[in-house]
Design a protein around this motif. Sequence first.
Motif, short mmCIF file in Angstrom:
data_model
loop_
_atom_site.label_atom_id
_atom_site.label_comp_id
_atom_site.label_asym_id
_atom_site.label_seq_id
_atom_site.Cartn_x
_atom_site.Cartn_y
_atom_site.Cartn_z
N HIS A 120 0.82 -1.14 -0.07
CA HIS A 120 -0.12 0.16 0.04
C HIS A 120 0.84 1.22 0.13
O HIS A 120 1.82 1.29 0.92
CB HIS A 120 -0.91 -0.04 1.27
N TYR A 121 0.62 2.27 -0.82
CA TYR A 121 1.30 3.52 -0.76
C TYR A 121 0.26 4.55 -1.19
O TYR A 121 -0.77 4.29 -1.64
CB TYR A 121 2.49 3.44 -1.62
N GLU A 122 0.89 5.93 -0.64
CA GLU A 122 0.04 6.98 -1.22
C GLU A 122 0.93 8.24 -1.16
O GLU A 122 2.02 8.07 -0.68
CB GLU A 122 -1.17 7.19 0.03
N PHE A 123 0.41 9.55 -1.75
CA PHE A 123 0.98 10.53 -2.00
C PHE A 123 0.56 11.50 -0.72
O PHE A 123 -0.54 11.46 -0.44
CB PHE A 123 0.80 11.05 -3.49
N SER A 124 1.42 12.54 -0.42
CA SER A 124 1.14 13.39 0.38
C SER A 124 0.13 14.59 0.16
O SER A 124 -0.74 14.94 0.75
CB SER A 124 2.31 14.35 0.90
N THR A 125 -0.03 14.50 -1.28
CA THR A 125 -0.83 15.48 -1.91
C THR A 125 -2.41 14.97 -1.91
O THR A 125 -3.41 15.77 -2.20
CB THR A 125 -0.63 15.75 -3.32
N GLY A 126 -2.69 13.53 -1.62
CA GLY A 126 -3.96 13.18 -1.66
C GLY A 126 -4.26 12.65 -2.97
O GLY A 126 -5.39 12.09 -3.14
N SER A 127 -3.61 12.95 -3.83
CA SER A 127 -3.78 12.59 -5.46
C SER A 127 -3.51 11.36 -5.77
O SER A 127 -2.73 10.67 -4.98
CB SER A 127 -3.07 13.70 -6.24
N ASN A 128 -3.79 10.68 -6.78
CA ASN A 128 -3.56 9.38 -6.96
C ASN A 128 -2.38 9.40 -8.29
O ASN A 128 -2.27 8.42 -8.78
CB ASN A 128 -4.83 8.60 -7.82
N THR A 129 -2.13 10.67 -8.51
CA THR A 129 -0.97 10.76 -9.50
C THR A 129 0.16 11.56 -8.90
O THR A 129 0.05 12.54 -7.94
CB THR A 129 -1.42 11.31 -10.70
N ARG A 176 7.90 21.46 0.07
CA ARG A 176 9.20 21.17 -0.98
C ARG A 176 9.42 20.02 -1.77
O ARG A 176 9.95 19.88 -2.50
CB ARG A 176 10.50 21.61 -0.05
N TYR A 177 8.49 19.00 -1.07
CA TYR A 177 8.54 17.61 -1.86
C TYR A 177 7.26 16.96 -1.87
O TYR A 177 6.42 17.15 -1.03
CB TYR A 177 9.23 16.47 -0.89
N GLN A 178 6.90 16.25 -2.73
CA GLN A 178 5.73 15.40 -2.86
C GLN A 178 6.17 14.22 -2.09
O GLN A 178 7.28 13.53 -2.39
CB GLN A 178 5.42 15.12 -4.27
N ILE A 179 5.52 13.61 -1.01
CA ILE A 179 5.92 12.46 0.06
C ILE A 179 5.13 11.40 -0.49
O ILE A 179 4.04 11.37 -0.55
CB ILE A 179 5.87 12.91 1.22
N VAL A 180 5.86 10.14 -0.73
CA VAL A 180 5.33 9.07 -0.93
C VAL A 180 5.40 8.02 0.43
O VAL A 180 6.47 7.94 0.89
CB VAL A 180 6.25 8.14 -1.97
N TYR A 181 4.42 7.91 0.84
CA TYR A 181 4.14 7.18 2.00
C TYR A 181 3.88 5.58 1.62
O TYR A 181 3.08 5.51 0.75
CB TYR A 181 3.11 7.67 3.00
#
Length: 147
Positions: free
Chosen positions: A11-20, A52-57
């Motif tokens: 499972h992963y997600e982006f800090s922006t809440g977006s799917n891209t 400063r970054y798009q974070i991938v969790y």
Amino acid sequence: MKMSVPGATIHYEFSTGSNTLNNTMPTLFILPGGPGFSCENYKKYTELLGDRYQIVYHDPRGCGQSTLDDITTCTIETSIRDLEALRQHLKLPKINVLGKSYGSMVATGYATQYSQYIDRLVLVTGAPSHHFFSEACSILEERGTPR
């Protein structure tokens, strides 16, 4: 979002809440502590670094919303391979990695094996080597109690 790897689903997600991915920002992977922690514990990094970054969790195999077929596959080596598989899955030429505690050992191993894909590496409360974990397990076996 989910990604399949041999023996698990990550499972992963982006800090922006977006799917891209937002290709205008550098990408920062946050590697959680534990072993056993989910990415939920690290979402505060969005407030600190999200401008400063798009974070991938991501949840490592067998943690949080990730699954696994066999508990014996939960090793630093498979965590390193899973991180590389996620980088490839997202088609990122280089990544920034922040490893916290156990995640710093995974980050150290990743940087050692895949240095060509690392832009920046940050280790937070880590050990001097990703090989430390096996020594820590031996010490726990020798000195630890069931409690």
